[in-house]
Design an enzyme around this catalytic site. Structure first.
Site, short mmCIF file in Angstrom:
data_model
loop_
_atom_site.label_atom_id
_atom_site.label_comp_id
_atom_site.label_asym_id
_atom_site.label_seq_id
_atom_site.Cartn_x
_atom_site.Cartn_y
_atom_site.Cartn_z
N LYS A 203 0.82 -1.21 0.00
CA LYS A 203 0.00 0.00 0.00
C LYS A 203 0.86 1.27 0.00
CE LYS A 203 -4.31 -2.11 1.27
NZ LYS A 203 -5.33 -2.40 2.27
N ARG A 239 -3.11 -10.09 5.06
CA ARG A 239 -3.54 -10.17 3.65
C ARG A 239 -2.42 -9.62 2.78
NH1 ARG A 239 -6.12 -6.95 -0.04
NH2 ARG A 239 -7.67 -7.95 -1.38
C1 7PJ Z 1 -8.05 -4.78 1.85
C2 7PJ Z 1 -9.08 -5.58 1.37
C3 7PJ Z 1 -7.73 -4.82 3.24
C4 7PJ Z 1 -9.49 -6.44 3.47
C5 7PJ Z 1 -8.24 -4.43 -0.24
C6 7PJ Z 1 -5.47 -4.34 -2.07
C7 7PJ Z 1 -6.40 -3.18 -1.93
N1 7PJ Z 1 -9.81 -6.42 2.18
N2 7PJ Z 1 -9.20 -5.35 0.06
N3 7PJ Z 1 -8.49 -5.66 4.00
N4 7PJ Z 1 -7.52 -4.08 0.81
N5 7PJ Z 1 -10.18 -7.23 4.31
O1 7PJ Z 1 -5.75 -5.27 -2.82
O2 7PJ Z 1 -4.42 -4.32 -1.42
O3 7PJ Z 1 -6.86 -4.12 3.76
S1 7PJ Z 1 -8.08 -3.76 -1.85
#
Ligand code: 7PJ
Length: 258
Positions: A203, A239
């Protein structure tokens, strides 16, 4: 949790997994590298992104889910009840809804009836506009209060509390300082009594902390630092895009952290 974006426009890996063959190969590689689950999504939620139709989202994710069934635990990254329903029928075990059940009034029932796991994430505003001047008096307590309320909503609607994890939503309506403070004060979220998921991988705040005020992504090295820091403060689901490197970094962190 390995990230599989079946999208043309995700900020960090846009397009690499747009074709089902590539997405499936990436997911199986992540499994082999040590991912416990892969998070498959067909709608980009990066800052400034537009929504996609149900048909387009299904067209992107269903061929991937069909081929991953029985191969690797799958999380479906969607805010749409129809997409979640189809994904769960193909064996997905967790619904990752970045809107925390606010976008589609039918999603709570789909999750409750299926008995699936659920991730509730904090987001201030909506992806198109969320990075325009986000402000908080106390970001950790405001995010915790929101997640506590969404957790209560989910439980009231029949989702077992034991199946729910919480996520501060790094980058979703937050400045660089907010994102790092949320990790520093992860104990405020852990006090809600549920596992905490953190998604800091690649990020932009990582690139900005390294000195580029216009960074749109962060490097792997910085992603690993953030993941280890989050783990040390109690996050139990990370993640990430780069599974092998994170598994290695976290294995070492686990060896020194009691
Ligand atoms: C997140 C997400 C996060 C959860 C994205 C990317 C950006 N879902 N979806 N947590 N970020 N739960 O793919 O890094 O931080 S979209």
């Amino acid at each position: 949790m390995g990230i599989i974006n079946v999208t043309p426009d995700s900020f960090s890996d846009g397009g690499v997994n747009l074709h089902a063959d590539d997405a499936v190969a990436s997911a199986l590689r992540m499994r082999d590298e040590g991912a416990a689950i892969v998070d498959v999504g067909g709608e980009s939620t990066r800052p400034g992104s537009d929504a996609v139709s149900i048909d387009e989202e299904l067209r992107r994710v269903l061929p991937v889910l069909e081929r991953l069934a029985g191969e690797v635990p799958v999380s479906i990254d969607t805010a749409k009840a129809d997409v979640a329903r189809r994904a769960l029928s193909l064996g997905a075990e967790l619904v990752n809804d970045v809107t925390a059940l606010r976008a589609d009034p039918e999603l709570v029932e789909v999750v409750a009836e299926s008995g699936a796991y659920l991730c509730l994430m904090h987001m201030r505003g909506e992806p198109r506009t969320m990075q325009a001047n986000p402000r908080y008096d106390d970001v950790a307590s405001e995010v915790a209060a929101f997640l506590e309320q969404r957790l209560a909503f989910a439980v009231e609607h029949g989702i077992a509390e034991e199946r729910i994890c919480l996520d501060p939503g790094i980058g979703f309506g937050k400045t660089v300082e907010h994102n790092f403070e949320l990790i520093a004060r992860l104990d405020v979220l852990l006090a809600l009594g549920r596992p905490v998921l953190v998604g800091f991988s690649r990020k932009s705040s990582l690139g900005r902390v390294l000195g580029d005020p216009r960074a749109t992504t962060g490097p792997l090295s910085a992603s690993l630092g953030a993941a280890v820091a989050a783990y040390e403060r109690g996050a139990t689901i990370l993640r990430v895009h780069d599974v092998k490197e994170h598994v290695e970094a976290l294995a070492v962190a686990a060896a020194v952290i009691p």
